[in-house]
Design a protein around this motif. Sequence first.
Motif, short mmCIF file in Angstrom:
data_model
loop_
_atom_site.label_atom_id
_atom_site.label_comp_id
_atom_site.label_asym_id
_atom_site.label_seq_id
_atom_site.Cartn_x
_atom_site.Cartn_y
_atom_site.Cartn_z
N THR A 115 0.84 -1.19 0.00
CA THR A 115 0.00 0.00 0.00
C THR A 115 0.88 1.24 0.00
OG1 THR A 115 -1.79 -1.14 1.15
CG2 THR A 115 -1.78 1.26 1.28
N LEU A 116 0.56 2.16 -0.90
CA LEU A 116 1.30 3.41 -1.02
C LEU A 116 0.47 4.55 -0.43
CD1 LEU A 116 2.24 1.51 -3.46
CD2 LEU A 116 3.15 3.62 -4.40
N ASP A 117 1.11 5.41 0.33
CA ASP A 117 0.48 6.65 0.79
C ASP A 117 0.41 7.63 -0.36
OD1 ASP A 117 0.50 5.53 3.32
OD2 ASP A 117 2.09 6.82 4.10
N CYS A 118 -0.63 8.45 -0.38
CA CYS A 118 -0.78 9.45 -1.44
C CYS A 118 -1.86 10.45 -1.04
CB CYS A 118 -1.11 8.80 -2.77
SG CYS A 118 -2.64 7.84 -2.77
N ALA A 119 -1.97 11.52 -1.80
CA ALA A 119 -3.01 12.51 -1.56
C ALA A 119 -4.32 12.13 -2.24
CB ALA A 119 -2.55 13.88 -2.06
N ARG B 265 -5.23 7.42 1.21
CA ARG B 265 -5.17 8.87 1.37
C ARG B 265 -4.47 9.21 2.68
NH1 ARG B 265 -7.96 12.36 -1.22
NH2 ARG B 265 -9.67 10.92 -1.69
N VAL B 266 -3.54 10.15 2.60
CA VAL B 266 -2.83 10.64 3.77
C VAL B 266 -2.93 12.17 3.77
CG1 VAL B 266 -0.54 10.89 4.84
CG2 VAL B 266 -1.23 8.70 3.85
N ASP B 267 -3.45 12.72 4.85
CA ASP B 267 -3.51 14.18 4.97
C ASP B 267 -2.11 14.76 4.97
OD1 ASP B 267 -6.29 14.19 5.14
OD2 ASP B 267 -6.27 14.01 7.32
N ASP C 294 15.75 14.36 1.52
CA ASP C 294 15.07 15.32 2.40
C ASP C 294 13.70 14.78 2.79
OD1 ASP C 294 17.19 17.09 2.33
OD2 ASP C 294 16.37 18.20 0.62
N VAL C 295 13.00 14.18 1.84
CA VAL C 295 11.80 13.40 2.11
C VAL C 295 12.10 12.02 1.52
CG1 VAL C 295 9.32 13.16 1.74
CG2 VAL C 295 10.33 15.44 1.88
N PRO C 296 12.45 11.02 2.36
CA PRO C 296 12.90 9.73 1.86
C PRO C 296 11.87 9.04 0.98
CG PRO C 296 13.19 9.89 4.24
CD PRO C 296 12.41 11.08 3.81
N GLN C 297 12.36 8.16 0.09
CA GLN C 297 11.46 7.48 -0.83
C GLN C 297 10.56 6.46 -0.14
OE1 GLN C 297 13.23 4.74 -3.69
NE2 GLN C 297 15.18 5.04 -2.68
N GLN C 298 10.85 6.02 1.05
CA GLN C 298 10.04 5.09 1.84
C GLN C 298 10.00 3.70 1.24
OE1 GLN C 298 6.86 7.64 1.27
NE2 GLN C 298 7.87 9.19 2.47
N LEU C 299 9.72 3.58 -0.04
CA LEU C 299 9.74 2.31 -0.75
C LEU C 299 9.76 2.62 -2.23
CD1 LEU C 299 6.84 1.43 -2.32
CD2 LEU C 299 6.08 1.49 0.04
N HIS C 300 10.04 1.62 -3.04
CA HIS C 300 9.81 1.77 -4.47
C HIS C 300 9.39 0.43 -5.04
CE1 HIS C 300 14.05 0.42 -5.07
NE2 HIS C 300 13.55 -0.09 -6.18
N LEU C 301 8.66 0.47 -6.12
CA LEU C 301 8.17 -0.73 -6.77
C LEU C 301 9.03 -1.02 -7.99
CD1 LEU C 301 4.38 0.18 -6.67
CD2 LEU C 301 5.58 -1.40 -5.14
N ASP C 302 9.23 -2.29 -8.28
CA ASP C 302 9.95 -2.72 -9.47
C ASP C 302 8.98 -3.48 -10.38
OD1 ASP C 302 12.47 -1.77 -8.64
OD2 ASP C 302 12.81 -3.56 -7.46
N GLY D 221 4.78 11.08 -6.95
CA GLY D 221 6.19 11.28 -6.62
C GLY D 221 6.95 10.06 -6.17
N HIS D 222 6.28 8.89 -6.04
CA HIS D 222 6.98 7.68 -5.63
C HIS D 222 7.89 7.18 -6.76
CE1 HIS D 222 3.08 7.33 -3.37
NE2 HIS D 222 3.96 7.21 -2.38
#
Length: 120
Positions: free
Chosen positions: A10-14, A53-55, A66-74, A112-113
């Motif tokens: 699961t990816l966080d997003c607006a 959704r993340v506020d 500065d804002v880490p990538q947290q994860l990435h998908l391949d 932005g991920h």
Amino acid sequence: MPGVELRGVTLDCADPQTLAGFYGALTGMRELFSTAEFVALTNDSGCDLGFQRVDRYRPPQWPGQDVPQQLHLDFRADDLDAAEQLALKLGATKPNHQPGNGRWRVLLDPAGHPFCLTSS
């Protein structure tokens, strides 16, 4: 040892609907579940993609931290050039920083991920 397998990511997003639309169009995955706060995509592989959704969501910065990538998908692609062009047409961007000497391509999804495309 108990059997444990990955069920999903699961990816966080607006905006879950927009990001799910991007990944659905890129991968051919279909919507499994959708609310204003969460969307899940599936393709019966056993590993679904979720978008929540993340506020005050802040997109990761690539390649900076500065804002880490947290994860990435391949993603494996049969035709790397065609997959890249599709992703860009769907709203991905291609950052200047491209590690790997051409073995894979780093792109940024509309939220932005970072994610990578690699040849099969």
